[in-house]
Design a protein around this motif. Structure first.
Motif, PDB file in Angstrom:
ATOM      1  N   ILE A   1       0.840  -1.100   0.005  1.00 54.46           N
ATOM      2  CA  ILE A   1       0.101   0.041  -0.059  1.00 54.46           C
ATOM      3  C   ILE A   1       0.808   1.211   0.102  1.00 54.46           C
ATOM      4  N   SER A   2       0.366   2.215  -0.321  1.00 52.35           N
ATOM      5  CA  SER A   2       1.014   3.618  -0.626  1.00 52.35           C
ATOM      6  C   SER A   2      -0.068   4.626  -0.703  1.00 52.35           C
ATOM      7  N   GLY A   3       0.454   5.887  -0.662  1.00 52.64           N
ATOM      8  CA  GLY A   3      -0.363   6.997  -0.976  1.00 52.64           C
ATOM      9  C   GLY A   3      -0.630   7.069  -2.262  1.00 52.64           C
ATOM     10  N   ALA A   4      -1.892   7.651  -2.787  1.00 53.27           N
ATOM     11  CA  ALA A   4      -2.491   7.764  -4.227  1.00 53.27           C
ATOM     12  C   ALA A   4      -1.505   8.373  -4.919  1.00 53.27           C
ATOM     13  N   ASN A   5      -0.539   9.277  -4.488  1.00 53.17           N
ATOM     14  CA  ASN A   5       0.094  10.162  -5.304  1.00 53.17           C
ATOM     15  C   ASN A   5       1.620   9.556  -5.756  1.00 53.17           C
ATOM     16  N   MET A   6       1.586   8.238  -5.267  1.00 52.61           N
ATOM     17  CA  MET A   6       2.716   7.324  -5.245  1.00 52.61           C
ATOM     18  C   MET A   6       2.987   6.992  -6.802  1.00 52.61           C
ATOM     19  N   HIS A   7       3.678   7.219  -7.498  1.00 50.85           N
ATOM     20  CA  HIS A   7       3.788   6.745  -8.963  1.00 50.85           C
ATOM     21  C   HIS A   7       3.906   4.988  -8.981  1.00 50.85           C
ATOM     22  N   ASP A   8       3.095   4.566  -9.973  1.00 52.19           N
ATOM     23  CA  ASP A   8       3.130   3.024 -10.051  1.00 52.19           C
ATOM     24  C   ASP A   8       4.166   2.431 -10.141  1.00 52.19           C
ATOM     25  N   SER A   9       5.402   3.194 -10.783  1.00 52.64           N
ATOM     26  CA  SER A   9       6.744   2.549 -11.122  1.00 52.64           C
ATOM     27  C   SER A   9       7.580   2.308  -9.915  1.00 52.64           C
ATOM     28  N   LEU A  10       7.351   3.104  -8.832  1.00 54.15           N
ATOM     29  CA  LEU A  10       8.367   3.073  -7.686  1.00 54.15           C
ATOM     30  C   LEU A  10       7.866   1.925  -6.785  1.00 54.15           C
ATOM     31  N   GLY A  11       6.541   1.215  -7.193  1.00 56.34           N
ATOM     32  CA  GLY A  11       6.151  -0.127  -6.410  1.00 56.34           C
ATOM     33  C   GLY A  11       6.863  -1.194  -6.987  1.00 56.34           C
ATOM     34  N   LEU A  12       7.522  -1.141  -8.262  1.00 57.00           N
ATOM     35  CA  LEU A  12       7.672  -2.468  -8.937  1.00 57.00           C
ATOM     36  C   LEU A  12       8.850  -3.286  -8.209  1.00 57.00           C
ATOM     37  N   GLU A  13       9.958  -2.547  -7.749  1.00 61.80           N
ATOM     38  CA  GLU A  13      10.921  -3.138  -7.227  1.00 61.80           C
ATOM     39  C   GLU A  13      10.665  -3.871  -5.922  1.00 61.80           C
ATOM     40  N   PRO A  14      10.017  -2.939  -4.717  1.00 61.54           N
ATOM     41  CA  PRO A  14       9.408  -3.566  -3.522  1.00 61.54           C
ATOM     42  C   PRO A  14       8.578  -4.744  -3.656  1.00 61.54           C
ATOM     43  N   LEU A  15       7.684  -4.798  -4.581  1.00 59.30           N
ATOM     44  CA  LEU A  15       6.502  -5.867  -4.834  1.00 59.30           C
ATOM     45  C   LEU A  15       7.405  -6.904  -5.250  1.00 59.30           C
ATOM     46  N   VAL A  16       8.277  -7.018  -6.175  1.00 60.15           N
ATOM     47  CA  VAL A  16       9.238  -8.036  -6.671  1.00 60.15           C
ATOM     48  C   VAL A  16       9.889  -8.711  -5.456  1.00 60.15           C
ATOM     49  N   GLN A  17      10.683  -7.709  -4.740  1.00 58.62           N
ATOM     50  CA  GLN A  17      11.340  -8.312  -3.704  1.00 58.62           C
ATOM     51  C   GLN A  17      10.470  -8.618  -2.508  1.00 58.62           C
ATOM     52  N   GLY A  18       9.413  -8.429  -2.586  1.00 56.57           N
ATOM     53  CA  GLY A  18       8.414  -8.950  -1.470  1.00 56.57           C
ATOM     54  C   GLY A  18       7.524 -10.406  -1.844  1.00 56.57           C
ATOM     55  N   ILE A  19       7.976 -10.767  -2.892  1.00 56.47           N
ATOM     56  CA  ILE A  19       7.378 -12.005  -3.055  1.00 56.47           C
ATOM     57  C   ILE A  19       8.095 -13.239  -2.170  1.00 56.47           C
TER      58      ILE A  19
ATOM     59  N   PRO B   1      13.460 -26.649  -5.173  1.00 57.25           N
ATOM     60  CA  PRO B   1      13.425 -25.707  -4.305  1.00 57.25           C
ATOM     61  C   PRO B   1      12.229 -24.890  -4.241  1.00 57.25           C
ATOM     62  N   ARG B   2      12.093 -24.003  -3.332  1.00 60.79           N
ATOM     63  CA  ARG B   2      11.297 -22.811  -3.169  1.00 60.79           C
ATOM     64  C   ARG B   2      11.506 -22.026  -4.171  1.00 60.79           C
ATOM     65  N   ARG B   3      10.510 -21.098  -4.726  1.00 62.45           N
ATOM     66  CA  ARG B   3      10.584 -20.195  -5.865  1.00 62.45           C
ATOM     67  C   ARG B   3       9.892 -18.943  -5.352  1.00 62.45           C
ATOM     68  N   ARG B   4      10.592 -17.714  -5.839  1.00 60.05           N
ATOM     69  CA  ARG B   4      10.031 -16.614  -5.671  1.00 60.05           C
ATOM     70  C   ARG B   4      10.393 -15.416  -6.930  1.00 60.05           C
ATOM     71  N   ARG B   5      10.621 -16.050  -7.918  1.00 53.86           N
ATOM     72  CA  ARG B   5      10.787 -15.075  -9.064  1.00 53.86           C
ATOM     73  C   ARG B   5      10.043 -15.607 -10.130  1.00 53.86           C
ATOM     74  N   PRO B   6       9.304 -14.600 -10.805  1.00 59.09           N
ATOM     75  CA  PRO B   6       8.448 -15.151 -11.942  1.00 59.09           C
ATOM     76  C   PRO B   6       9.392 -15.103 -13.233  1.00 59.09           C
ATOM     77  N   ALA B   7       9.053 -15.821 -14.046  1.00 59.57           N
ATOM     78  CA  ALA B   7       9.719 -16.146 -15.602  1.00 59.57           C
ATOM     79  C   ALA B   7       9.491 -14.947 -16.267  1.00 59.57           C
ATOM     80  N   LYS B   8       8.402 -14.343 -16.363  1.00 55.85           N
ATOM     81  CA  LYS B   8       8.254 -13.171 -17.058  1.00 55.85           C
ATOM     82  C   LYS B   8       7.213 -12.345 -16.464  1.00 55.85           C
ATOM     83  N   LEU B   9       7.403 -10.953 -16.430  1.00 59.02           N
ATOM     84  CA  LEU B   9       6.374  -9.997 -15.738  1.00 59.02           C
ATOM     85  C   LEU B   9       5.824  -9.083 -16.780  1.00 59.02           C
TER      86      LEU B   9
END
Length: 268
Positions: free
Chosen positions: A149-167, A176-184
């Motif tokens: 979650i973030s403020g509504a004024n935060m640009h979408d692009s700023l959320g990509l890295e935290p979301l991918v790292q948050g998987i 083994p366990r997996r946490r990275r998609p093959a394609k986004l």
């Protein structure tokens, strides 16, 4: 135990929830006092608030615990990150059954009005009124893998890295366990070269629409699943508008909605 409690918290969900809920603290070691309200009844009441959108004071007495008790239990479990852990446990069960498709994942966000609290900001798509934004990544089937979650004024692009790292590292049917998609897949809001380079460094292929080059008519060919998940999240009526002053409580309702979506797939 009423039929409503069993319907809102079926046995399968209750078994998973007991794996993540913290142990009960004994408030009176000497004994006596009132009997503690059951966790299953409190969980059913919390699910009812999340799905119906009612306020805590409007909680019907059919569940047993008072609304004050249910709210205190909700706040306690939110501080302990029970909802995120429950979501991860359900993802592990889905991964072990081979129900998660990592071949194509999609990322998107959705804004909503917010009454007050941190992680709010002027919404550029709603005449600058205060709002919050949900960010999410889903697998190819539309199951939410990572949320934020973030403020509504935060640009979408700023959320990509935290979301991918948050998987989280999720179990697989084999290996083994997996946490990275093959394609986004992402829309034009994520059209930045540094994001493409960041994904390539992590071995993630990308399909990000390019501004001013590609038509918007075919962008939903593989991204429609995340749009559907956004509508699934809207089924949790508590997320139609943010009323929670505390950001952790709003994030808790997002986690509850994601856990319910994944649990429906688990019991399908």
């Amino acid at each position: 135990m009423t039929d409503l409690v069993v319907r809102l918290v079926p046995d399968e969900l209750w078994v998973l929830f007991r794996r993540v809920v913290p142990p009960t603290e004994v408030m009176r070691p000497q004994g006596g006092g009132r009997r503690r309200a059951g966790d299953r009844e409190a969980l059913a009441a919390i699910v009812f608030v999340a799905t119906s959108g009612c306020t805590w004071r409007q909680l019907p007495p059919v569940f047993g615990p008072s609304w004050q008790t249910v709210y205190r239990r909700f706040a306690q479990w939110s501080r302990a990150r029970v909802w995120a852990r429950l979501h991860r446990v359900i993802l592990d069960e889905l991964g072990a059954l081979g129900e998660l498709d990592w071949s194509r994942c999609a990322i998107d966000s959705v804004s909503m009005r917010a009454a007050m609290g941190p992680l709010t900001g002027p919404n550029p798509t709603d005449r600058g009124k205060p709002g919050s934004k949900n960010h999410l990544i889903t697998d190819r089937n539309g199951l939410p893998l990572s949320l934020g979650i973030s403020g509504a004024n935060m640009h979408d692009s700023l959320g990509l890295e935290p979301l991918v790292q948050g998987i989280p590292p999720i179990r697989s049917r084999r290996g083994p366990r997996r946490r990275r998609p093959a394609k986004l897949h992402a829309d034009k809001g994520y059209d930045y070269d540094h994001l493409r380079r960041w994904l390539r460094k992590r071995g993630i292929r990308h399909r990000i629409a390019r501004r001013g080059i590609e038509s918007s008519q075919r962008l939903g060919r593989h991204r429609w699943v995340v749009e559907r998940t956004v509508s699934w999240l809207a089924g949790c009526r508590r997320l139609h508008r943010r009323y929670e002053r505390k950001a952790e409580h709003f994030l808790a309702f997002v986690g509850i909605a994601a856990a319910l979506i994944c649990h429906r797939r688990l019991t399908k």
